[in-house]
Design an enzyme around this catalytic site. Structure first.
Site, mmCIF file in Angstrom:
data_model
loop_
_atom_site.group_PDB
_atom_site.id
_atom_site.type_symbol
_atom_site.label_atom_id
_atom_site.label_comp_id
_atom_site.label_asym_id
_atom_site.label_seq_id
_atom_site.Cartn_x
_atom_site.Cartn_y
_atom_site.Cartn_z
ATOM 1 N N HIS A 144 0.789 -1.314 -0.130
ATOM 2 C CA HIS A 144 0.203 -0.116 -0.124
ATOM 3 C C HIS A 144 0.997 1.272 -0.361
ATOM 4 O O HIS A 144 1.807 1.356 0.879
ATOM 5 C CB HIS A 144 -0.891 -0.193 1.619
ATOM 6 C CG HIS A 144 -1.991 -0.301 1.139
ATOM 7 N ND1 HIS A 144 -3.321 -0.558 1.161
ATOM 8 C CD2 HIS A 144 -2.161 -2.542 1.147
ATOM 9 C CE1 HIS A 144 -3.875 -1.933 1.692
ATOM 10 N NE2 HIS A 144 -3.224 -2.753 0.137
ATOM 11 N N TYR A 185 -9.032 5.353 8.284
ATOM 12 C CA TYR A 185 -8.725 5.635 9.358
ATOM 13 C C TYR A 185 -9.464 7.331 9.781
ATOM 14 O O TYR A 185 -9.808 8.558 8.735
ATOM 15 C CB TYR A 185 -7.615 6.830 9.872
ATOM 16 C CG TYR A 185 -6.900 5.400 9.626
ATOM 17 C CD1 TYR A 185 -5.775 5.040 8.874
ATOM 18 C CD2 TYR A 185 -6.302 4.636 11.210
ATOM 19 C CE1 TYR A 185 -4.874 4.196 9.075
ATOM 20 C CE2 TYR A 185 -5.345 3.686 11.649
ATOM 21 C CZ TYR A 185 -4.931 3.496 10.432
ATOM 22 O OH TYR A 185 -3.852 2.334 10.958
ATOM 23 N N PRO A 243 -4.051 -0.248 19.231
ATOM 24 C CA PRO A 243 -3.764 -0.207 17.702
ATOM 25 C C PRO A 243 -3.740 0.499 16.513
ATOM 26 O O PRO A 243 -3.443 0.846 15.864
ATOM 27 C CB PRO A 243 -4.899 -1.271 17.782
ATOM 28 C CG PRO A 243 -5.811 -0.766 19.260
ATOM 29 C CD PRO A 243 -5.237 -0.503 20.356
ATOM 30 N N LYS A 264 1.731 -0.232 14.903
ATOM 31 C CA LYS A 264 2.811 -0.097 15.820
ATOM 32 C C LYS A 264 3.245 -1.429 16.422
ATOM 33 O O LYS A 264 4.361 -1.825 16.556
ATOM 34 C CB LYS A 264 3.218 1.014 16.391
ATOM 35 C CG LYS A 264 3.193 2.331 15.759
ATOM 36 C CD LYS A 264 4.711 2.090 14.870
ATOM 37 C CE LYS A 264 4.822 3.370 13.596
ATOM 38 N NZ LYS A 264 4.192 2.525 12.548
ATOM 39 N N TYR A 319 4.762 6.439 10.919
ATOM 40 C CA TYR A 319 3.574 5.326 10.122
ATOM 41 C C TYR A 319 4.028 4.043 9.110
ATOM 42 O O TYR A 319 4.301 2.855 9.711
ATOM 43 C CB TYR A 319 2.422 5.756 8.559
ATOM 44 C CG TYR A 319 1.136 4.779 8.932
ATOM 45 C CD1 TYR A 319 0.342 5.126 9.855
ATOM 46 C CD2 TYR A 319 1.353 4.384 7.947
ATOM 47 C CE1 TYR A 319 -0.875 3.706 9.512
ATOM 48 C CE2 TYR A 319 0.556 2.681 7.362
ATOM 49 C CZ TYR A 319 -1.157 3.144 8.457
ATOM 50 O OH TYR A 319 -1.946 2.285 8.369
HETATM 51 C C1 DHB Z 1 -4.735 -3.063 11.543
HETATM 52 C C2 DHB Z 1 -5.203 -2.221 12.710
HETATM 53 C C3 DHB Z 1 -4.844 -1.455 13.076
HETATM 54 O O1 DHB Z 1 -4.496 -0.857 14.624
HETATM 55 C C4 DHB Z 1 -4.213 -0.760 12.388
HETATM 56 O O2 DHB Z 1 -4.104 0.647 12.396
HETATM 57 C C5 DHB Z 1 -4.495 -0.535 10.794
HETATM 58 C C6 DHB Z 1 -4.696 -1.539 10.735
HETATM 59 C C7 DHB Z 1 -5.709 -4.591 10.427
HETATM 60 O O3 DHB Z 1 -5.656 -5.022 11.770
HETATM 61 O O4 DHB Z 1 -5.529 -4.159 9.509
#
Ligand code: DHB
Length: 390
Positions: free
Chosen positions: A43, A186, A277, A281, A369
Site C-alpha cells: 500500500h 482511518y 492499535p 505499531k 506510519y
Molecule cells: C489494522 C490494525 C490497526 O491497528 C491499524 O492501525 C491498521 C490496520 C488491521 O488489523 O488491519
C-alpha cells in the site's frame, strides 16, 4: 522455543496485519519474505476521513517508502516453517513455569509440556503425564506477550512500569468479501472512530470504537453495519457489506516496562510494551526489538563483545517511546472522547485538517506510519537529527 499455544492455533488466529517498510525488508533479508512478496499487498497511501470527506496521505510520495498488508499469522507460519526447516525445535503446547539464575551465565527455564490455556479461567492446565523439565541456557528471551510470566522476573525494585488506559475499546470484525477500498481508511465521526482495513482479496478487517466494557453479544450483524455506515459513508461512497464471521473487542492501553533486560533475560515485544492499535505499531515494535537482539547476540557469540547486549534496553526503548508517542497521538486525534467537551473534538478536527493539508505535518504522520529508520545501538554512527531530515 517454548510456545504455550498449539501450532494450528497461532498459525490461524487473526491478529495484526500492517508491516512497516523496515519489517518487510527484514523478513526479506532473513529469507522469510517470499510468501509475503507473493500474497501480501503493498500500500502506498492511507486515507484520513473526517467531516464526511476523505483526505489521502501519500505515504510513498512523502517518504519513498510503503507498507505491506500481510497478516501476523502468515508471518508466524513463515517463521515456524523456517525454524523447523533449519532443524530447530519448537515446543508447542508447552508452558514456561519459572526462570532462575538470570544473573549468572547459566540462566535456566523450567517448562512443562501438555499445556492448554483455559481462556475462561485465565489459567494453564496440564496433562497429568507431563513432567516439569529444566533448560540450561546462555540467554533467555522473554517474548511471551503482555500476559506471559517473564516480565515478573525483572525484580520489582528494578522494574518501572508506565501505564495509560484509554476510555474506549475497538470492536473488530472479520468479513468475507472483496475489499471496500484500495487503501486503509482511518475515520473520525461524531459517533466515534472507525477503521477499514483488509487481510486478503477475500477477507476484510473492520473496526469501530466502542465502550471498553461492551460485549459482542450486544451487537447483532445489522446493528454493526448500521454503526459502520453511520460513521463511514459519504455522499460518494458506501461501505461494502459481507458475511461477518468473527467479532471481538480489543482493549486499548499503552504500557512500557523499563528496563527491558535483567541479567541474561531479555524482554521483547508485548512482554515489555503495549501500544493502542491505532497506527499498527505492535507487531512492528516486536520485530524491531528482535532485530536489535539478534545482532547483539551474534556479536556476543562471534567476538565475546557485549556492548550491544548491554545497550539492548536503551536502544529498544528509544524506538518504543517514539512508537508509543505516535500511537497515543493517532489514538487521541482519531477517537471521540465522549466525556469531554466539544472543544476537544474541534481541536481534533483542526488537527486532522492540518495533517491533511500541510506537507510537513503529513510527512510527520507518514514517516512514523511507514516506520522510523531501524536504529543501530546508540553510537557514533547514528545520524545527526539534521541528517535524518534530509
Ligand atoms: C489494522 C490494525 C490497526 O491497528 C491499524 O492501525 C491498521 C490496520 C488491521 O488489523 O488491519
Amino acid at each position: 522455543m517454548i510456545e504455550l499455544r498449539g501450532r494450528e492455533e497461532i498459525e490461524t488466529t487473526v491478529r495484526a496485519g500492517v508491516l512497516e517498510h523496515g519489517t518487510a525488508e527484514l523478513l526479506r533479508e532473513t529469507g522469510v519474505g517470499e510468501r509475503m512478496d507473493r500474497i501480501g499487498a503493498v500500500h502506498h497511501g492511507v486515507e484520513l476521513r473526517f467531516g464526511g470527506r476523505g483526505h489521502r496521505i501519500d505515504l510513498t510520495g512523502l517518504t519513498g517508502r510503503s507498507i505491506v498488508v500481510y497478516g501476523q499469522q502468515e508471518v508466524v507460519k513463515d517463521l515456524n516453517a523456517a525454524r523447523l526447516d533449519a532443524g530447530g525445535q519448537i515446543l508447542f503446547e508447552t508452558a514456561a513455569t519459572g526462570l532462575r539464575d538470570l544473573e549468572t551465565d547459566e540462566p535456566k527455564v523450567r517448562f512443562r509440556g501438555g499445556a492448554k490455556l483455559d481462556p475462561e479461567a485465565g489459567e494453564i492446565r496440564f496433562r497429568d503425564d507431563a513432567e516439569e523439565e529444566e533448560l540450561v541456557c546462555d540467554y533467555v528471551v522473554g517474548a511471551d506477550g503482555f500476559f506471559g510470566p517473564s516480565r515478573s522476573f525483572v525484580p520489582e525494585g528494578v522494574r518501572k512500569e508506565h501505564v495509560r488506559a484509554y476510555p474506549f475499546g475497538w470492536f473488530g470484525i472479520l468479513v468475507k468479501g472483496p475489499p471496500a477500498t484500495e487503501e486503509l481508511i482511518y475515520c473520525l465521526h461524531e459517533r466515534g472512530f472507525a477503521l477499514v482495513s483488509t487481510r486478503s482479496p477475500t477477507i476484510q478487517r473492520l473496526y469501530f470504537q466502542c465502550d471498553p466494557n461492551d460485549s459482542v453479544e450486544n451487537w447483532p450483524d445489522e446493528k454493526i453495519w448500521e454503526e459502520m455506515h453511520a460513521r463511514l459513508d459519504t455522499d460518494e461512497w458506501t461501505l461494502t457489506e459481507g458475511e461477518i464471521f468473527q467479532k471481538s473487542i480489543v482493549q486499548m492501553r499503552s504500557f512500557v516496562c523499563e528496563p527491558m533486560r535483567h541479567g541474561r533475560l531479555f524482554l521483547a515485544g508485548d512482554a515489555a510494551h503495549i501500544v493502542p492499535p491505532t497506527g499498527a505499531k505492535g507487531m512492528n515494535l516486536a520485530v524491531a526489538d528482535v532485530r536489535v537482539l539478534a545482532r547483539a547476540l551474534a556479536e556476543a557469540y562471534a567476538s565475546g563483545a557485549t556492548d550491544a547486549l548491554d545497550s539492548y534496553s536503551e536502544t529498544c526503548l528509544r524506538r518504543v517511546w517514539k512508537a508509543s508517542r505516535f500511537s497515543w497521538w493517532m489514538t487521541s486525534m482519531l477517537h471521540r472522547f465522549h466525556d469531554e467537551d466539544d472543544f476537544r473534538y474541534r481541536m481534533q478536527l483542526a488537527e486532522l485538517d492540518y495533517v491533511s493539508s500541510s506537507r510537513a505535518a503529513a510527512t510527520s504522520l507518514a514517516e512514523n506510519y511507514v516506520g522510523l529508520p531501524m536504529e543501530s545501538a546508540a553510537s557514533a554512527d547514528e545520524p545527526a537529527p539534521q541528517d535524518a531530515l534530509r
